[in-house]
Design a protein around this motif. Structure first.
Motif, mmCIF file in Angstrom:
data_model
loop_
_atom_site.group_PDB
_atom_site.id
_atom_site.type_symbol
_atom_site.label_atom_id
_atom_site.label_comp_id
_atom_site.label_asym_id
_atom_site.label_seq_id
_atom_site.Cartn_x
_atom_site.Cartn_y
_atom_site.Cartn_z
ATOM 1 N N MET A 1 36.101 74.338 21.153
ATOM 2 C CA MET A 1 34.926 74.289 21.740
ATOM 3 C C MET A 1 33.952 74.611 22.066
ATOM 4 O O MET A 1 33.845 75.802 22.859
ATOM 5 N N HIS A 2 32.537 74.588 21.986
ATOM 6 C CA HIS A 2 31.414 75.695 22.210
ATOM 7 C C HIS A 2 31.443 75.056 23.767
ATOM 8 O O HIS A 2 30.832 73.738 23.445
ATOM 9 N N HIS A 3 30.648 75.808 24.650
ATOM 10 C CA HIS A 3 30.196 74.643 25.851
ATOM 11 C C HIS A 3 29.100 75.267 26.288
ATOM 12 O O HIS A 3 28.445 76.819 26.733
ATOM 13 N N HIS A 4 27.705 74.240 25.655
ATOM 14 C CA HIS A 4 26.705 74.991 25.639
ATOM 15 C C HIS A 4 26.162 74.274 26.959
ATOM 16 O O HIS A 4 26.307 73.148 28.004
ATOM 17 N N THR A 5 25.190 75.073 27.958
ATOM 18 C CA THR A 5 24.540 74.684 29.445
ATOM 19 C C THR A 5 24.195 72.916 29.331
ATOM 20 O O THR A 5 23.572 72.736 30.594
ATOM 21 N N ARG A 6 22.903 73.231 28.055
ATOM 22 C CA ARG A 6 21.872 71.633 28.324
ATOM 23 C C ARG A 6 22.115 71.201 26.856
ATOM 24 O O ARG A 6 22.772 72.112 26.366
ATOM 25 N N ALA A 7 23.189 70.050 26.804
ATOM 26 C CA ALA A 7 23.287 68.797 25.493
ATOM 27 C C ALA A 7 21.438 68.991 24.778
ATOM 28 O O ALA A 7 20.616 68.197 25.967
ATOM 29 N N ALA A 8 21.295 69.970 24.000
ATOM 30 C CA ALA A 8 20.360 69.379 23.722
ATOM 31 C C ALA A 8 19.849 68.274 22.453
ATOM 32 O O ALA A 8 21.591 68.472 21.569
ATOM 33 N N THR A 9 19.595 67.578 22.755
ATOM 34 C CA THR A 9 19.604 66.584 21.051
ATOM 35 C C THR A 9 18.186 66.428 20.126
ATOM 36 O O THR A 9 17.251 67.236 20.488
ATOM 37 N N GLY A 10 18.742 66.005 19.399
ATOM 38 C CA GLY A 10 17.117 65.522 18.005
ATOM 39 C C GLY A 10 18.053 66.220 16.864
ATOM 40 O O GLY A 10 19.079 66.964 17.003
ATOM 41 N N PRO A 11 16.855 66.061 16.002
ATOM 42 C CA PRO A 11 16.840 67.240 14.644
ATOM 43 C C PRO A 11 17.212 68.979 15.004
ATOM 44 O O PRO A 11 17.183 69.484 16.052
ATOM 45 N N LEU A 12 17.634 69.935 14.230
ATOM 46 C CA LEU A 12 17.643 70.910 14.341
ATOM 47 C C LEU A 12 15.698 71.432 13.814
ATOM 48 O O LEU A 12 15.200 70.413 13.013
ATOM 49 N N ALA A 13 14.595 72.156 14.163
ATOM 50 C CA ALA A 13 13.436 72.425 13.886
ATOM 51 C C ALA A 13 14.026 73.342 12.769
ATOM 52 O O ALA A 13 13.682 74.537 13.521
ATOM 53 N N VAL A 14 13.274 73.359 11.942
ATOM 54 C CA VAL A 14 13.320 73.907 10.634
ATOM 55 C C VAL A 14 11.278 74.786 10.380
ATOM 56 O O VAL A 14 10.945 73.749 9.976
ATOM 57 N N LEU A 15 11.456 75.826 11.159
ATOM 58 C CA LEU A 15 9.933 76.394 11.240
ATOM 59 C C LEU A 15 9.767 77.046 10.094
ATOM 60 O O LEU A 15 10.437 78.366 10.208
ATOM 61 N N VAL A 16 8.553 77.300 9.636
ATOM 62 C CA VAL A 16 8.102 77.886 8.656
ATOM 63 C C VAL A 16 6.778 78.959 8.428
ATOM 64 O O VAL A 16 5.836 78.071 8.757
ATOM 65 N N VAL A 17 6.615 80.110 8.732
ATOM 66 C CA VAL A 17 5.092 80.834 8.419
ATOM 67 C C VAL A 17 4.849 80.936 7.598
ATOM 68 O O VAL A 17 5.990 81.790 6.811
ATOM 69 N N THR A 18 3.405 80.054 7.143
ATOM 70 C CA THR A 18 3.338 80.249 5.434
ATOM 71 C C THR A 18 1.925 81.548 5.570
ATOM 72 O O THR A 18 0.569 81.320 6.195
ATOM 73 N N TRP A 19 1.079 82.448 4.542
ATOM 74 C CA TRP A 19 0.748 83.176 4.979
ATOM 75 C C TRP A 19 0.835 83.290 2.887
ATOM 76 O O TRP A 19 1.499 84.082 2.411
ATOM 77 N N ASN A 20 -0.213 82.828 2.180
ATOM 78 C CA ASN A 20 -0.314 82.871 0.204
ATOM 79 C C ASN A 20 1.072 83.099 -0.095
ATOM 80 O O ASN A 20 1.881 83.600 -0.582
ATOM 81 N N SER A 21 1.324 81.838 0.348
ATOM 82 C CA SER A 21 3.268 81.340 -0.054
ATOM 83 C C SER A 21 3.311 80.374 -1.594
ATOM 84 O O SER A 21 4.583 80.170 -1.385
ATOM 85 N N ALA A 22 2.380 79.950 -1.700
ATOM 86 C CA ALA A 22 2.637 78.950 -2.561
ATOM 87 C C ALA A 22 3.823 79.387 -3.783
ATOM 88 O O ALA A 22 4.245 78.711 -4.508
ATOM 89 N N ALA A 23 3.697 80.606 -4.288
ATOM 90 C CA ALA A 23 4.329 81.212 -5.099
ATOM 91 C C ALA A 23 5.917 80.939 -4.775
ATOM 92 O O ALA A 23 6.986 80.501 -5.941
ATOM 93 N N VAL A 24 5.985 81.111 -3.404
ATOM 94 C CA VAL A 24 7.561 81.440 -3.512
ATOM 95 C C VAL A 24 8.040 80.105 -2.866
ATOM 96 O O VAL A 24 9.532 79.365 -2.337
ATOM 97 N N LEU A 25 7.042 79.367 -2.806
ATOM 98 C CA LEU A 25 7.380 77.802 -1.305
ATOM 99 C C LEU A 25 8.260 76.998 -2.415
ATOM 100 O O LEU A 25 9.647 76.300 -1.886
ATOM 101 N N PRO A 26 7.938 76.865 -3.540
ATOM 102 C CA PRO A 26 9.261 76.213 -4.464
ATOM 103 C C PRO A 26 10.770 75.930 -4.257
ATOM 104 O O PRO A 26 11.422 75.063 -4.058
ATOM 105 N N GLY A 27 11.057 77.184 -4.750
ATOM 106 C CA GLY A 27 12.299 77.984 -4.508
ATOM 107 C C GLY A 27 13.009 77.495 -3.177
ATOM 108 O O GLY A 27 13.876 77.553 -2.624
ATOM 109 N N PHE A 28 11.665 77.728 -2.225
ATOM 110 C CA PHE A 28 12.324 77.295 -1.587
ATOM 111 C C PHE A 28 12.546 76.309 -0.651
ATOM 112 O O PHE A 28 14.076 75.756 -0.144
#
Length: 314
Positions: A1-28
Motif C-alpha cells: 500500500m502507498h502511504h500518502h501524506t495527505r489524503a486528497a479527495t475528489g475527482p482527478l482534475a484533467v487539465l488541457v491547455v489549448t491554442w488552435n487545437s480544434a483539429a486534434v481535440l476530437p481524437g483527444f
C-alpha cells in the motif's frame, strides 16, 4: 500500500491547455474514456485565445468540461495556472492532477497507472510527486522523454558529440537514451511535459507554474522545483500514450526560445560565471549546427548572442 501524506479527495482534475487545437481535440476527447478507465475525473480546458473553433469543439463534444477562456496567448504555464485555479474552486477538491497536451492519445488505463504511482516512497526518502508514461510517436517509435538536469559537461557533450551519441553517457547529455531506462520505473530529474500526473501534495508544495517561461523549460523548472521539495519525477512504463506532435521539427523562433529559456533556467540555479560557461556551450552546439545550414540553429545563435539582458533575472 502507498502511504500518502495527505489524503486528497475528489475527482482527478484533467487539465488541457489549448491554442488552435480544434483539429486534434476530437481524437483527444474520444480517447479519454479508455485512458481514464476506472477513475472519477473531470476535465478543465484552458484556451489561450484560439482563433479557430477550439472552444466550440470542447463545448459540443465535452459539454461537462469546465472551459476557461484565458483571453490571450500567455503561454503554456499561464494556461496550466488558469486551469489549476478553476479546479481549485471545485467544492469537493481534487485528488491529483493530470496535465495533457491535446495531441496526446492515452492507451487504456494509462491515467490510473500514473495516479496509482503518486506518493510512492523512494529509497532516498523522497516520494513520487510527478509520474509520466512511456510516450510513442505516431509511427510507434519510442520518444526519449526522460531528462537530466542541465550542466556544463552535458551542454558540452551535446555540442561535441550530438544528442544521440552523448545520450549514452550520463555526464555528457541531458537526454536519457538507455533502453533499460524505458523498460523500468526510472526516476529522472525531469521529463518532457506532454502528459504528466501530479500529486495533490506536489501541486500544493510547488504552487503555480512559472509564467515567465512562455514555452519550453517551464516543465523543467517545475520538476526541479518539485525535486527540491522531495517530490521526484518517475516514468511508469506500464502507462502508454502516443504523442502526435512528437519530436516534430520546430520553427526557428520556437527553437531559439527553447535555447534561451534553457540558459535562463540555468541562470536561476547557478552563479554568473557558471552561467556564462553554460551559455557558451549551448552557443557552441548551435553554431556547429548553423554551420550545417540549419535555420533553427541560426536563429538560436542570434538569440543567444543578442540582448544579454534576456539572461538576467529580475
Amino acid at each position: 500500500m502507498h502511504h500518502h501524506t495527505r489524503a486528497a479527495t475528489g475527482p482527478l482534475a484533467v487539465l488541457v491547455v489549448t491554442w488552435n487545437s480544434a483539429a486534434v481535440l476530437p481524437g483527444f476527447l474520444d480517447s479519454l474514456a479508455a485512458g481514464m478507465k476506472g477513475l472519477d475525473w473531470r476535465l478543465v480546458v484552458a484556451d489561450n485565445a484560439s482563433s479557430d473553433d477550439t472552444v466550440g469543439v470542447v463545448r459540443a463534444l465535452a459539454p461537462d468540461a469546465t472551459v476557461v477562456e484565458t483571453g490571450r496567448n500567455g503561454g503554456y504555464a499561464f494556461g496550466v495556472n488558469a486551469a489549476l485555479r478553476a479546479a481549485d474552486r471545485w467544492a469537493d477538491g481534487y485528488r491529483a492532477v493530470l496535465i495533457c497536451n491535446p495531441d496526446i492519445r492515452m492507451a487504456e488505463g494509462c491515467a490510473a497507472t500514473l495516479v496509482e504511482a503518486l506518493g510512492t516512497p523512494l529509497p532516498d526518502g523522497s516520494r513520487i510527486g510527478i509520474s509520466v508514461p512511456l510516450l510513442y510517436e505516431e509511427d510507434g517509435a519510442l520518444i526519449h522523454s526522460l531528462r537530466r538536469e542541465s550542466s556544463l559537461s552535458r551542454a558540452l557533450g551535446e555540442a561535441v558529440l550530438g544528442n544521440r551519441r552523448a545520450g549514452r553517457f550520463p555526464r555528457l547529455s541531458e537526454l536519457v537514451t538507455a533502453p533499460a531506462a524505458y523498460r523500468a520505473r526510472t526516476t529522472a530529474d525531469w521529463a518532457t511535459g506532454a502528459l504528466m500526473a501530479l500529486s495533490r501534495e506536489c501541486v500544493t508544495a510547488c504552487g503555480p507554474w512559472d509564467e515567465s517561461f512562455f514555452l519550453y523549460s517551464e516543465e523543467t523548472e517545475y520538476c526541479l522545483r518539485a525535486r527540491d521539495r522531495g517530490l521526484a519525477t518517475r516514468l511508469e512504463p506500464a502507462a502508454l500514450a502516443t504523442h502526435l506532435g512528437g519530436d516534430s521539427r520546430v520553427s526557428p523562433r520556437l527553437w531559439s526560445l527553447l535555447c534561451v529559456n534553457r540558459v535562463r533556467l540555468y541562470r536561476r540555479r547557478h552563479g554568473a560565471a557558471a552561467t556564462a560557461a553554460f551559455r557558451g556551450a549551448v552557443l557552441l552546439r548551435e553554431l556547429s549546427r548553423a554551420a550545417l545550414g540549419r535555420a533553427p540553429a541560426r536563429a538560436a545563435v542570434g538569440a543567444l548572442l543578442g540582448a544579454p539582458q534576456s539572461f538576467q533575472e529580475v
